[in-house]
Design a protein around this motif. Sequence first.
Motif, PDB file in Angstrom:
ATOM      1  N   ALA A   1      -4.262   7.078  -3.575  1.00 24.77           N
ATOM      2  CA  ALA A   1      -3.949   6.305  -4.780  1.00 24.77           C
ATOM      3  C   ALA A   1      -5.045   5.311  -5.150  1.00 24.77           C
TER       4      ALA A   1
ATOM      5  N   SER B   1      -7.117   1.674   0.628  1.00 26.66           N
ATOM      6  CA  SER B   1      -5.926   2.450   0.940  1.00 26.66           C
ATOM      7  C   SER B   1      -6.282   3.653   1.802  1.00 26.66           C
TER       8      SER B   1
ATOM      9  N   LEU C   1       0.317   8.082   6.079  1.00 24.62           N
ATOM     10  CA  LEU C   1       1.383   7.312   5.435  1.00 24.62           C
ATOM     11  C   LEU C   1       2.488   6.946   6.420  1.00 24.62           C
TER      12      LEU C   1
ATOM     13  N   GLU D   1       8.658   1.157  -4.214  1.00 19.33           N
ATOM     14  CA  GLU D   1       7.337   1.220  -4.844  1.00 19.33           C
ATOM     15  C   GLU D   1       6.744  -0.167  -5.057  1.00 19.33           C
TER      16      GLU D   1
ATOM     17  N   HIS E   1       2.118   6.657  -6.876  1.00 18.83           N
ATOM     18  CA  HIS E   1       1.046   7.545  -7.341  1.00 18.83           C
ATOM     19  C   HIS E   1       1.420   9.014  -7.127  1.00 18.83           C
ATOM     20  N   LEU E   2       1.941   9.331  -5.945  1.00 16.74           N
ATOM     21  CA  LEU E   2       2.298  10.719  -5.640  1.00 16.74           C
ATOM     22  C   LEU E   2       3.477  11.182  -6.499  1.00 16.74           C
TER      23      LEU E   2
ATOM     24  N   GLY F   1      -4.615   6.336   1.677  1.00 10.52           N
ATOM     25  CA  GLY F   1      -4.117   7.488   0.938  1.00 10.52           C
ATOM     26  C   GLY F   1      -5.049   7.906  -0.175  1.00 10.52           C
TER      27      GLY F   1
ATOM     28  N   LYS G   1       2.496   1.702  -3.422  1.00  9.08           N
ATOM     29  CA  LYS G   1       1.570   2.211  -4.437  1.00  9.08           C
ATOM     30  C   LYS G   1       1.308   3.698  -4.227  1.00  9.08           C
ATOM     31  N   GLU G   2       1.164   4.103  -2.968  1.00  9.93           N
ATOM     32  CA  GLU G   2       0.901   5.512  -2.671  1.00  9.93           C
ATOM     33  C   GLU G   2       2.079   6.381  -3.105  1.00  9.93           C
TER      34      GLU G   2
ATOM     35  N   HIS H   1      -2.738  13.463   5.648  1.00  9.26           N
ATOM     36  CA  HIS H   1      -2.240  12.515   4.645  1.00  9.26           C
ATOM     37  C   HIS H   1      -0.843  12.031   5.030  1.00  9.26           C
TER      38      HIS H   1
ATOM     39  N   LEU I   1       0.827  -1.206   0.000  1.00  7.71           N
ATOM     40  CA  LEU I   1       0.000   0.000   0.000  1.00  7.71           C
ATOM     41  C   LEU I   1       0.861   1.257   0.000  1.00  7.71           C
ATOM     42  N   LEU I   2       1.896   1.260   0.841  1.00 10.57           N
ATOM     43  CA  LEU I   2       2.769   2.425   0.894  1.00 10.57           C
ATOM     44  C   LEU I   2       3.499   2.609  -0.431  1.00 10.57           C
TER      45      LEU I   2
END
Length: 286
Positions: free
Chosen positions: A231, A227, A75, A46, A19-20, A229, A15-16, A71, A12-13
Amino acid sequence: MAKITPTTKKLLLGKEIAHLRERAGMSQAQAAAIVEKSQSRMADLEAGQSSITPGDLILLLKGFGVADEDHVQALLELRRNNHQRGRWNGVRAKYSEQFRTMVDLEENCDLIRTVESEVPPGLLQCESFVRALYSHGNFGDDLEEHVKARLVRQEIFHKPDPPHVAFVISESSLRRQFGPPEVMREQINYMIKLSRLPNVRLQVLPFKTRVQSGWIGDRFVLLRIPSPGVAGPLEFAYTENEAELRYLDDKKVVDKLDAVWARLTGVALGFEETRRFLRKVAGDYS
């Protein structure tokens, strides 16, 4: 160096962060430079294959232009203890290294959808059936521990805020005898019992139902993990055969299997019809 087994939190982290980074218009190399790391280290991060310190995560988020403190804190919480290695003890230690990712994903999902053609899905197997299934394995004195490890996965049905879990199973998974008639009958009655849980949906695809080639030939599981976040959820397809287990997050693959799922649920028996069908098959084992 061998790749580690990623945990759900790391996935999850990762992917976030990806995305960012993409939203900020940066390459992996540019993002890595913010925290003075290599591009390959950023790629591993990632992919859920690497960790990051709280300080580096804050630097990275600032570099991406993330100003929302809630946010950032979400995270940081996702990063905290996201390796989770210490919990693989007791009967959980009996899961293979590859399958631990599946168990971790199941425990964090809000939606699990399974297609099975030849054997009742693991999440629906009763104790006597699991023991019969494992009876020809080389488990030795560890047989009971392996049985308990299989059954403990079903705790997700009853946890607070449980996932929605849906199954489409072929009639062959009911007719294929992995144990004596009394075990098969108990297994089918157990599936009827679980199908009455409010978060469980079970549909059977009878032999007589006409389907297109390829719809029911392969087993797969679709998993969705929410998630904290921006993403969006993690979405995985899990496939398994005698040679390997695979976790696929390619959107085209997931979308294709999602379409197969939609077609199968459309032609399979409804929920009440399925329970009537299961009772009939259980009677055949009497």
